[in-house]
Design an enzyme around this catalytic site. Sequence first.
Site, mmCIF file in Angstrom:
data_model
loop_
_atom_site.group_PDB
_atom_site.id
_atom_site.type_symbol
_atom_site.label_atom_id
_atom_site.label_comp_id
_atom_site.label_asym_id
_atom_site.label_seq_id
_atom_site.Cartn_x
_atom_site.Cartn_y
_atom_site.Cartn_z
ATOM 1 N N CYS A 73 0.973 -1.295 -0.022
ATOM 2 C CA CYS A 73 -0.040 0.062 -0.218
ATOM 3 C C CYS A 73 0.983 1.171 -0.116
ATOM 4 O O CYS A 73 1.790 1.520 0.902
ATOM 5 C CB CYS A 73 -0.903 -0.020 1.421
ATOM 6 S SG CYS A 73 -1.733 1.415 1.514
ATOM 7 N N CYS A 183 -0.239 3.683 -6.638
ATOM 8 C CA CYS A 183 -1.311 3.271 -5.731
ATOM 9 C C CYS A 183 -1.510 1.677 -6.256
ATOM 10 O O CYS A 183 -1.764 1.422 -7.604
ATOM 11 C CB CYS A 183 -2.640 3.766 -5.948
ATOM 12 S SG CYS A 183 -3.795 3.049 -5.130
HETATM 13 N N1 DGL Z 1 -3.774 0.774 -2.526
HETATM 14 C C1 DGL Z 1 -3.381 1.718 -1.478
HETATM 15 C C2 DGL Z 1 -2.167 2.559 -2.104
HETATM 16 O O1 DGL Z 1 -1.437 2.006 -2.739
HETATM 17 C C3 DGL Z 1 -4.588 2.465 -0.743
HETATM 18 C C4 DGL Z 1 -5.426 3.121 -1.684
HETATM 19 C C5 DGL Z 1 -6.690 3.712 -0.810
HETATM 20 O O2 DGL Z 1 -7.246 2.858 -0.032
HETATM 21 O O3 DGL Z 1 -6.920 4.837 -1.023
HETATM 22 O O4 DGL Z 1 -2.182 3.787 -1.830
#
Ligand code: DGL
Length: 266
Positions: A73, A183
């Site tokens: 994440c 992301c």
């Molecule tokens: N997939 C995560 C990231 O890489 C979190 C995205 C989210 O929940 O806003 O930032």
Amino acid sequence: MNNSPIGLFDSGIGGLSVFSQLYKLLPNENYIYFGDTLNLPYGNKTIDELVKITTSIFDFFQYKNVKAVVMACNTTSALTYNILKTKYNFKIFPIVQTVSKQIALQGYKNIGVFATNATINSHAYKKEINSYNPKINVYEIACPNWVNIVENELQQTNDSILDVKNHLNEMLSHSPNKIILGCTHYPYLLKVLSSFAPENLFINPAEYFANDIAENLKSNNMLAEAKQFEPKFYVSSNPKQFMSASKLFFNVQNAEKIQLSDLLVK
Ligand code: DGL
């Protein structure tokens, strides 16, 4: 200790883009994946909320006796890794810091970053990349709707396609050599993105990240000697939707709903 599991987490299915790469490289490891679907999107949360969430997840992994945690994440890697990195005994792999180093060393002049509001406002990618090479121009653009599009499998709707196209046009005006999908949910939009620009313009950091984790575990003699269980998936809400949306990167057949009490910061 080596047979202890590797924990991975994200707000939802995004981290599966990382998990699927790591699983390909190290199929004999024991994996626990946590998708915090109750609290997504992380990208609109404050730093205090994100620290509280990450702490609860790290505590959960500590309870599960993991040898390492993969922060699959970008948002929590950008905002909470530096605050929490010394507070636990397991090894912690943060995606933003790992991937920025590898990309900065490749000689690109202009790099674009698509990421969540929180990641973009932290300027974590820009700071990390420029710490290796201050001459690289880094253009950061937030795409706040993309996580919900992916989690709800709305990639092919007209509104989603328009949203993707608008953000991409803005980014292309900076003539990036590469665009980092900063992301872990965004690789689920690669098909739409590559209908407007060449697919090799986009970097899915999952591959770099998984390679680095595998190398690191190998060189520290931390690889498992024996596989003890198939990957386990936990979510904090709606396991059905998680399983349905997971398909593109890893077809999750079974996800268990659990409640980490102090995760509830909404
Ligand atoms: N997939 C995560 C990231 O890489 C979190 C995205 C989210 O929940 O806003 O930032």
